[in-house]
Every structure is written in structure tokens, then in C-alpha cells.
Motif scaffolding. Structure first.
Motif, short mmCIF file in Angstrom:
data_model
loop_
_atom_site.label_atom_id
_atom_site.label_comp_id
_atom_site.label_asym_id
_atom_site.label_seq_id
_atom_site.Cartn_x
_atom_site.Cartn_y
_atom_site.Cartn_z
N GLY A 38 0.95 -0.92 0.22
CA GLY A 38 -0.19 0.05 -0.21
C GLY A 38 0.97 1.45 -0.14
N THR A 39 0.34 2.48 0.28
CA THR A 39 0.57 3.72 0.40
C THR A 39 0.86 4.28 1.36
OG1 THR A 39 1.01 3.82 -2.31
CG2 THR A 39 1.33 6.15 -0.92
N SER A 40 1.08 5.18 2.28
CA SER A 40 1.40 5.98 3.08
C SER A 40 2.18 7.17 2.96
CB SER A 40 2.12 5.10 4.51
OG SER A 40 1.97 6.47 5.41
N THR A 41 0.97 8.24 3.20
CA THR A 41 1.14 9.57 2.92
C THR A 41 1.02 10.46 4.43
OG1 THR A 41 0.30 9.65 0.65
CG2 THR A 41 0.43 11.89 1.41
N LYS A 46 2.89 21.50 5.40
CA LYS A 46 3.38 22.57 3.64
C LYS A 46 3.84 20.99 2.65
CE LYS A 46 6.63 25.04 2.94
NZ LYS A 46 8.10 26.37 3.25
N LYS A 47 4.39 20.07 3.63
CA LYS A 47 4.27 19.10 2.31
C LYS A 47 4.23 17.74 2.70
CE LYS A 47 8.77 17.17 0.10
NZ LYS A 47 10.43 17.93 0.36
N SER A 48 4.02 17.02 1.40
CA SER A 48 2.96 15.53 1.58
C SER A 48 4.79 14.70 1.80
CB SER A 48 2.37 15.26 0.68
OG SER A 48 0.88 16.12 0.90
N TYR A 49 4.59 13.68 2.11
CA TYR A 49 6.18 12.70 1.78
C TYR A 49 5.08 11.24 1.43
CZ TYR A 49 8.15 16.55 4.64
OH TYR A 49 8.72 17.64 4.30
N VAL A 50 5.40 10.33 0.99
CA VAL A 50 4.57 9.04 0.23
C VAL A 50 5.43 8.32 -0.03
CG1 VAL A 50 3.29 8.35 -1.73
CG2 VAL A 50 2.74 10.73 -1.34
N ALA A 51 5.22 7.61 0.76
CA ALA A 51 5.95 5.95 0.44
C ALA A 51 5.61 4.62 0.15
CB ALA A 51 6.49 5.23 2.59
N LYS A 52 5.63 4.20 -1.23
CA LYS A 52 5.14 3.04 -1.51
C LYS A 52 5.43 2.00 -1.22
CE LYS A 52 4.54 6.12 -5.33
NZ LYS A 52 4.18 6.59 -6.85
N ARG A 63 8.32 16.57 15.47
CA ARG A 63 6.87 17.00 14.21
C ARG A 63 5.64 16.69 14.34
NH1 ARG A 63 11.67 18.27 10.71
NH2 ARG A 63 13.46 18.44 11.76
N LEU A 64 4.95 17.53 13.37
CA LEU A 64 3.14 17.66 13.67
C LEU A 64 3.35 16.75 12.31
CD1 LEU A 64 2.27 21.00 15.01
CD2 LEU A 64 2.22 18.65 16.22
N ALA A 65 2.34 15.88 12.16
CA ALA A 65 2.09 15.41 10.51
C ALA A 65 0.86 14.58 11.14
CB ALA A 65 2.77 14.45 10.68
N LYS A 66 -0.19 14.67 9.30
CA LYS A 66 -0.99 13.74 9.18
C LYS A 66 -0.95 12.55 8.41
CE LYS A 66 -4.47 17.43 9.64
NZ LYS A 66 -5.72 18.01 9.62
N PHE A 67 -2.05 11.53 9.08
CA PHE A 67 -0.83 10.50 7.99
C PHE A 67 -2.69 9.89 7.35
CE2 PHE A 67 1.98 10.49 11.37
CZ PHE A 67 2.83 10.21 10.43
N ASN A 68 -2.26 9.49 6.17
CA ASN A 68 -3.06 9.04 5.58
C ASN A 68 -2.90 7.24 4.95
OD1 ASN A 68 -5.55 7.76 3.13
ND2 ASN A 68 -5.71 9.77 2.97
N LYS A 69 -3.91 6.55 5.66
CA LYS A 69 -2.91 5.36 4.48
C LYS A 69 -3.46 4.50 3.65
CE LYS A 69 -0.56 5.02 9.10
NZ LYS A 69 0.16 3.88 10.35
N GLN A 70 -3.76 4.37 2.67
CA GLN A 70 -3.70 3.65 1.56
C GLN A 70 -3.70 2.20 0.66
OE1 GLN A 70 -6.66 5.63 0.23
NE2 GLN A 70 -7.18 3.14 -1.13
#
Length: 271
Positions: A38-41, A46-52, A63-70
Motif C-alpha cells: 500500500g501507500t502511506s502519505t 506544507k509538504k506531503s511525503y509518500v512511501a510506496k 514534528r506534527l503530521a497527518k497520516f493517510n494510509k491507502q
């Protein structure tokens, strides 16, 4: 679905069958992470970081972050991470005389790591640990944290300036920071820490700058942003409340109606 934290919270294994939005998170410790499927964003405001699938990365602390897991099509989202806790890093710094030599060149939240057989072997070894009783995992995990830190220093020596930088956040521009990060749903203690202040100083400085309390300002600022997103971008209410930093949908709907006189869903019905 599985979502487990083991080994005194040092191994994080995630498995989801459906898309997962985790909302906001304060990243307290560095983490070595591998994307299995899957993919983790990760979004830092300010910036998105994508892990495939197949990606290794180092996620940075404070750090502060929001996570979206697909998850992949017809599959499950899977990832595994090892938290590099400050206690172990301090011990390694003392034992091996390891220190940050300079400030790291990038301010990015995640540092991509090129795949290597040593990283792959390390990840493979974790599955055995995950089968052990939790008490045994806890006793053994410090050795695994030490192992991955030394692999990072061997394969990505530049990470030394990240891992062994033990400095705390310095006092920064409070107004600019809050305007950038108001949509993160974290405690006032976290906001205070990240701006280089005690909680009492944070509240005092906040009152001087905004002429109101942090809690009141945060709610009003989030409601204004929600109104804009609903009106201009037509984002569903079920997504908006998370986007702007509310804890849950019912609280958001109640506060929105109290502020504007109508439910947020009514705004989406207007042309």
C-alpha cells in the motif's frame, strides 16, 4: 485489521483492509519505517511525503503530521516501524562517543533511505520478535534499536546529525507557528513545547499576541477554515472536521451550528 504496538512501544505494525486517516499525530521519537504494502502519505502542513511498497525511510522526531494510509487494490495496507527512543540514543551517544556534528541540511520530516540487503534482513528479523510474548519482546527490543541505529550510521552516515541531535525546540515566532499548525489536533502542551515555551509562558505570550485564550482562538480559527473548505472546495463534512483539527464530528457540528446558526451540511446544499 491489525494495529499493534509491541516491545515497550518500540515496534509498530500496521495492517488495514480499508483506507485509514489517522488524523493528527505528534511524532515524539525518530522511527525507522518500511512500507510493506500500500501507500502511506505523511503531510506536515506544507509538504506531503509518500512511501510506496518497498520504501524505507527515517521519520524525524518533534514534528506534527497527518497520516493517510491507502491499501493496494484488493489487498491490505501493511507497514512496520521501529521507534528509536531517546534513552537508547543517549546511551549509544555516551558509549560510542557519537554526537551531531552540524545541523542536518534538510528540514524534511522524512528522509528516504535507499533499499539495501542489510535493511531487508533487519526487517525480516523483526517477525520473529513479534511472535514472542510481550514481556520477552520488551527485554530484547533495545538490542534491535541499537542494531538499526548502527545500520543507519553505516549505510546512511548523514543520519548521525539527526539521530544524535538532542537539542530541544527553540523559542520561535508564535503567531506564524499557530497560523501554520492550528489544524493539528494536539494538546496545548505540545504546541507550547514545539514553540520553545513552557505551558504557562505559551499561554501568556498567546494572550498578548491574539488577545484571547489558545483554546478559544483554535476553535474559532478551525471553524473559519472549515467554513471556507465547505463553501469553496465543497469538501464533505466527514472529511472537513478532521482536516481542520476537531476531535470528532459531533463536537464540530455543534460548534459550527452555534457559530454560524446552521449545520455544516446546510452550507453544502447552497449553490
Amino acid at each position: 485489521m491489525a494495529d499493534s504496538t509491541t516491545g515497550m512501544s518500540k515496534i509498530l505494525y500496521r495492517c488495514y483492509e480499508t483506507r485509514s486517516r489517522e488524523g493528527e499525530q505528534f511524532i515524539q521519537d525518530h522511527a525507522f519505517s518500511f512500507q510493506i504494502a500500500g501507500t502511506s502519505t505523511l503531510f506536515d502542513g506544507k509538504k506531503s511525503y509518500v512511501a510506496k511498497e518497498g520504501d524505507f525511510r527515517l521519520i524525524r522526531r518533534n514534528r506534527l503530521a497527518k497520516f493517510n494510509k491507502q491499501p493496494p487494490e484488493n489487498g491490505e495496507f501493511k507497514s512496520i516501524s521501529v521507534l528509536l527512543d531517546q534513552q537508547t540514543l543517549h546511551a549509544l551517544s555516551s558509549e560510542l562517543n557519537l554526537h551531531a556534528e552540524k545541523s542536518f541540511s534538510s528540514n524534511d520530516v522524512t528522509i528516504p533511505l535507499k533499499s539495501h540487503p542489510l535493511y531487508t534482513s533487519f526487517i525480516d528479523s523483526l517477525w520473529v520478535y513479534l511472535q514472542l510474548p510481550e514481556e520477552e519482546q520488551a527485554r530484547l527490543m533495545e538490542s534491535k534499536v541499537r542494531e538499526i541505529v548502527q545500520l543507519l550510521l553505516l549505510l546512511n552516515p548523514e543520519t548521525r546529525d539527526i539521530l544524535f541531535d538532542f537539542s530541544q525546540p527553540g523559542k520561535i515566532d508564535l503567531e506564524a507557528f499557530m497560523e501554520k499548525n492550528f489544524h493539528f489536533n494536539v494538546s496545548l502542551d505540545r504546541f507550547a513545547y514545539l514553540t520553545g515555551r513552557s505551558l504557562a509562558t505559551f499561554k501568556r505570550d498567546f494572550q498578548k499576541i491574539f488577545n484571547t485564550s489558545p483554546r478559544h482562538w483554535l476553535q474559532q480559527r478551525r471553524l473559519r477554515e472549515a467554513h471556507l473548505l465547505l463553501k469553496e472546495r465543497r469538501i464533505p463534512v466527514s472529511d472537513v472536521y478532521i482536516e481542520v483539527g476537531f476531535e470528532n464530528l459531533s463536537h464540530f457540528s455543534f460548534a459550527f451550528k452555534k457559530e454560524y446558526g446552521y449545520a455544516p451540511t446546510e452550507l453544502l446544499k447552497t449553490a
